[in-house]
Design an enzyme around this catalytic site. Structure first.
Site, mmCIF file in Angstrom:
data_model
loop_
_atom_site.group_PDB
_atom_site.id
_atom_site.type_symbol
_atom_site.label_atom_id
_atom_site.label_comp_id
_atom_site.label_asym_id
_atom_site.label_seq_id
_atom_site.Cartn_x
_atom_site.Cartn_y
_atom_site.Cartn_z
ATOM 1 N N CYS A 131 1.038 14.146 -9.631
ATOM 2 C CA CYS A 131 -0.230 13.951 -10.353
ATOM 3 C C CYS A 131 -1.110 15.199 -10.330
ATOM 4 O O CYS A 131 -2.038 15.315 -11.118
ATOM 5 C CB CYS A 131 -0.984 12.767 -9.765
ATOM 6 S SG CYS A 131 -0.002 11.270 -9.784
ATOM 7 N N HIS B 50 -7.814 12.957 -12.090
ATOM 8 C CA HIS B 50 -6.538 12.309 -12.409
ATOM 9 C C HIS B 50 -6.803 10.808 -12.475
ATOM 10 O O HIS B 50 -7.481 10.250 -11.599
ATOM 11 C CB HIS B 50 -5.517 12.641 -11.314
ATOM 12 C CG HIS B 50 -4.378 11.684 -11.272
ATOM 13 N ND1 HIS B 50 -3.607 11.423 -12.399
ATOM 14 C CD2 HIS B 50 -3.885 10.905 -10.282
ATOM 15 C CE1 HIS B 50 -2.699 10.528 -12.072
ATOM 16 N NE2 HIS B 50 -2.841 10.185 -10.801
ATOM 17 N N ASN C 4 -1.950 4.954 -15.464
ATOM 18 C CA ASN C 4 -1.814 6.217 -14.739
ATOM 19 C C ASN C 4 -0.629 6.986 -15.334
ATOM 20 O O ASN C 4 0.515 6.549 -15.189
ATOM 21 C CB ASN C 4 -1.585 5.882 -13.258
ATOM 22 C CG ASN C 4 -1.365 7.095 -12.379
ATOM 23 O OD1 ASN C 4 -0.988 8.170 -12.854
ATOM 24 N ND2 ASN C 4 -1.578 6.921 -11.088
HETATM 25 N N1 ACO Z 1 0.436 -8.370 -9.145
HETATM 26 C C1 ACO Z 1 0.147 -9.364 -8.288
HETATM 27 N N2 ACO Z 1 0.237 -9.239 -6.952
HETATM 28 C C2 ACO Z 1 0.623 -8.038 -6.467
HETATM 29 C C3 ACO Z 1 0.939 -6.958 -7.309
HETATM 30 C C4 ACO Z 1 0.835 -7.151 -8.702
HETATM 31 N N3 ACO Z 1 1.103 -6.173 -9.585
HETATM 32 N N4 ACO Z 1 1.286 -5.913 -6.552
HETATM 33 C C5 ACO Z 1 1.210 -6.318 -5.275
HETATM 34 N N5 ACO Z 1 0.816 -7.604 -5.223
HETATM 35 C C6 ACO Z 1 0.600 -8.443 -4.043
HETATM 36 C C7 ACO Z 1 1.301 -7.932 -2.826
HETATM 37 O O1 ACO Z 1 2.637 -8.365 -2.803
HETATM 38 C C8 ACO Z 1 0.477 -8.546 -1.732
HETATM 39 O O2 ACO Z 1 0.871 -9.872 -1.586
HETATM 40 P P1 ACO Z 1 0.889 -10.604 -0.136
HETATM 41 O O3 ACO Z 1 -0.529 -10.562 0.350
HETATM 42 O O4 ACO Z 1 1.390 -11.978 -0.447
HETATM 43 O O5 ACO Z 1 1.819 -9.800 0.705
HETATM 44 C C9 ACO Z 1 -0.909 -8.536 -2.297
HETATM 45 O O6 ACO Z 1 -0.773 -8.421 -3.713
HETATM 46 C C10 ACO Z 1 -1.728 -7.360 -1.827
HETATM 47 O O7 ACO Z 1 -2.986 -7.420 -2.461
HETATM 48 P P2 ACO Z 1 -4.268 -6.851 -1.748
HETATM 49 O O8 ACO Z 1 -4.598 -7.632 -0.530
HETATM 50 O O9 ACO Z 1 -5.351 -6.649 -2.733
HETATM 51 O O10 ACO Z 1 -3.707 -5.441 -1.242
HETATM 52 P P3 ACO Z 1 -4.394 -4.183 -0.920
HETATM 53 O O11 ACO Z 1 -5.843 -4.405 -0.636
HETATM 54 O O12 ACO Z 1 -3.536 -3.512 0.080
HETATM 55 O O13 ACO Z 1 -4.325 -3.362 -2.307
HETATM 56 C C11 ACO Z 1 -3.371 -1.866 -3.804
HETATM 57 C C12 ACO Z 1 -3.104 -2.967 -2.816
HETATM 58 C C13 ACO Z 1 -4.083 -2.419 -5.030
HETATM 59 C C14 ACO Z 1 -2.033 -1.275 -4.259
HETATM 60 C C15 ACO Z 1 -4.255 -0.815 -3.143
HETATM 61 O O14 ACO Z 1 -3.652 -0.372 -1.966
HETATM 62 C C16 ACO Z 1 -4.512 0.335 -4.034
HETATM 63 O O15 ACO Z 1 -5.275 0.253 -4.980
HETATM 64 N N6 ACO Z 1 -3.891 1.498 -3.691
HETATM 65 C C17 ACO Z 1 -3.956 2.666 -4.497
HETATM 66 C C18 ACO Z 1 -2.709 2.728 -5.261
HETATM 67 C C19 ACO Z 1 -2.873 3.533 -6.515
HETATM 68 O O16 ACO Z 1 -3.820 3.372 -7.256
HETATM 69 N N7 ACO Z 1 -1.973 4.384 -6.757
HETATM 70 C C20 ACO Z 1 -2.087 5.173 -7.939
HETATM 71 C C21 ACO Z 1 -0.782 5.790 -8.184
HETATM 72 S S1 ACO Z 1 -0.524 7.140 -7.137
HETATM 73 C C22 ACO Z 1 -1.507 8.336 -7.697
HETATM 74 O O17 ACO Z 1 -1.735 8.504 -8.847
HETATM 75 C C23 ACO Z 1 -2.125 9.200 -6.707
#
Ligand code: ACO
Length: 329
Positions: free
Chosen positions: A113, A256, A286
């Site tokens: 990125c 980004h 993204n």
């Molecule tokens: N739809 C529905 N549920 C989902 C999805 C989805 N697409 N993806 C994951 N889940 C579930 C997981 O399996 C988990 O379930 P569980 O609790 O039964 O195990 C649950 O959702 C997790 O949800 P949250 O409690 O909200 O999790 P968390 O607070 O850890 O957030 C998240 C996860 C959204 C990925 C967060 O860590 C985040 O925003 N991280 C940043 C990731 C990102 O934006 N990356 C960008 C790409 S990399 C880059 O460009 C730098």
């Protein structure tokens, strides 16, 4: 020493729109989950017949037209991508051929990125030293061809989209210039955002060629979030400090487009309103190395940026890598 400036931009996204509702038909997810965690409403997915070099070519054609230059003046092509059409060579040589830019230097930068800012920085150094005068800098991806489009891969699958953006940098004889670039990395986070195969590490693939899950990107979402919200403001402040600027001097921050929540956290830490932070993630998701040039090209197209405005580009991504560029437009 010379200076460089951006004189034109362009972008291209695939026609194929995938909404959150479309995703909920192929994996266990919902519009509400995706929007509340990322701000994304829809994204573009390249169809089988559309490659990274196709999107890059379209963006470059528009960029060359908007720059009003003669293509023969382009000395070099730099492409930021992690989803090149082939394992090797990179997209840059394909672009050279498609654009018919006779024998110019061309190479790819694989800094995820952060790759567009890394590429801008390299182009700026070439122009500053006089080694090149006009450089085509591109960010282009069809990363969604690699993602696991099922419930198992949903954490990654819902975030990404495809597209390309480009800029022409040329020697500046005015006050418009790339003021500074700052590049960083911390390789201990390799496995927090990565795709293991294909690779030459024998553990990665060669000893286990049928483990297809190694061929899809994996993300430790919490670790990405935690580091991104620290590194983005840090590298933006580094740019401000290097140029003796205050955040109030900045017209727009173009981060980004990782995740709207990450952009909100950047704004909060810098104590600025969200209208200073350019965002188009709701419609494209993204797009990795393409996200900054697409966002910047759109802002230029919408005439939001005028000559003399201070713009800060900032990125964070796999590696981890992070970077900023301060620009006087
Ligand atoms: N739809 C529905 N549920 C989902 C999805 C989805 N697409 N993806 C994951 N889940 C579930 C997981 O399996 C988990 O379930 P569980 O609790 O039964 O195990 C649950 O959702 C997790 O949800 P949250 O409690 O909200 O999790 P968390 O607070 O850890 O957030 C998240 C996860 C959204 C990925 C967060 O860590 C985040 O925003 N991280 C940043 C990731 C990102 O934006 N990356 C960008 C790409 S990399 C880059 O460009 C730098």
């Amino acid at each position: 020493m010379f200076k460089s400036k951006i004189i034109g931009m362009g972008y291209s996204v695939p026609e194929n729109i995938i909404t959150n509702h479309d995703l909920s038909k192929i994996m266990d997810t919902s519009d509400d989950w995706i929007q509340s965690r990322s701000g994304i409403k829809e994204r573009r997915w390249a169809t089988d017949n559309v490659t990274t070099s196709d999107l890059a070519y379209n963006a470059c054609k528009q960029t060359i037209e908007n720059s009003k230059i003669n293509p023969i003046d382009i000395d070099m092509i730099i492409v930021g991508t992690l989803s090149s059409d082939y394992f090797f060579p990179g997209v840059s040589a394909q672009l050279q051929e498609k654009l018919n830019l006779k024998n110019v230097g061309a190479f790819d930068i694989k800094a995820a990125c952060s790759a567009f800012i890394y590429s801008i920085s390299i182009a700026d150094q070439f122009i500053r030293t006089g080694a090149a005068k006009t450089i085509l800098v591109v960010g282009a991806e069809t990363q969604t061809k690699l993602i696991e489009k099922s419930t198992e891969g949903r954490d990654v699958a819902v975030l990404f989209g495809d597209g390309a953006g480009a800029a022409i940098l040329t020697r500046s004889d005015s006050k418009s210039e790339i003021l500074s670039t700052h590049l960083h990395s911390d390789g201990k986070h390799l496995k927090d955002l990565w795709m293991e195969a294909p690779g030459t590490n024998k553990d990665s693939w060669i000893d286990d060629p049928i483990n297809l899950s190694k061929f899809t990107p994996k993300m430790n979402g919490r670790e990405v979030f935690r580091n991104a919200v620290t590194r983005f403001p840090e590298v933006i402040n580094e740019a401000l400090f290097a140029n003796d600027l205050d955040i109030d001097d900045v017209k727009y921050i173009v981060p980004h487009q990782a995740n709207y929540r990450i952009s909100e956290a950047i704004a909060k830490k810098l104590n600025v309103k969200m209208d200073k932070v350019v965002s188009n993630i709701h419609k494209y998701g993204n797009t990795t190395a393409a996200s900054i040039p697409i966002a910047l090209a759109e802002a230029v197209e919408m005439k939001k940026i005028s000559t003399g405005d201070i713009i800060i580009l900032a990125a964070f991504g796999a590696g981890f890598t992070w970077a900023s560029a301060a620009i006087r437009w």
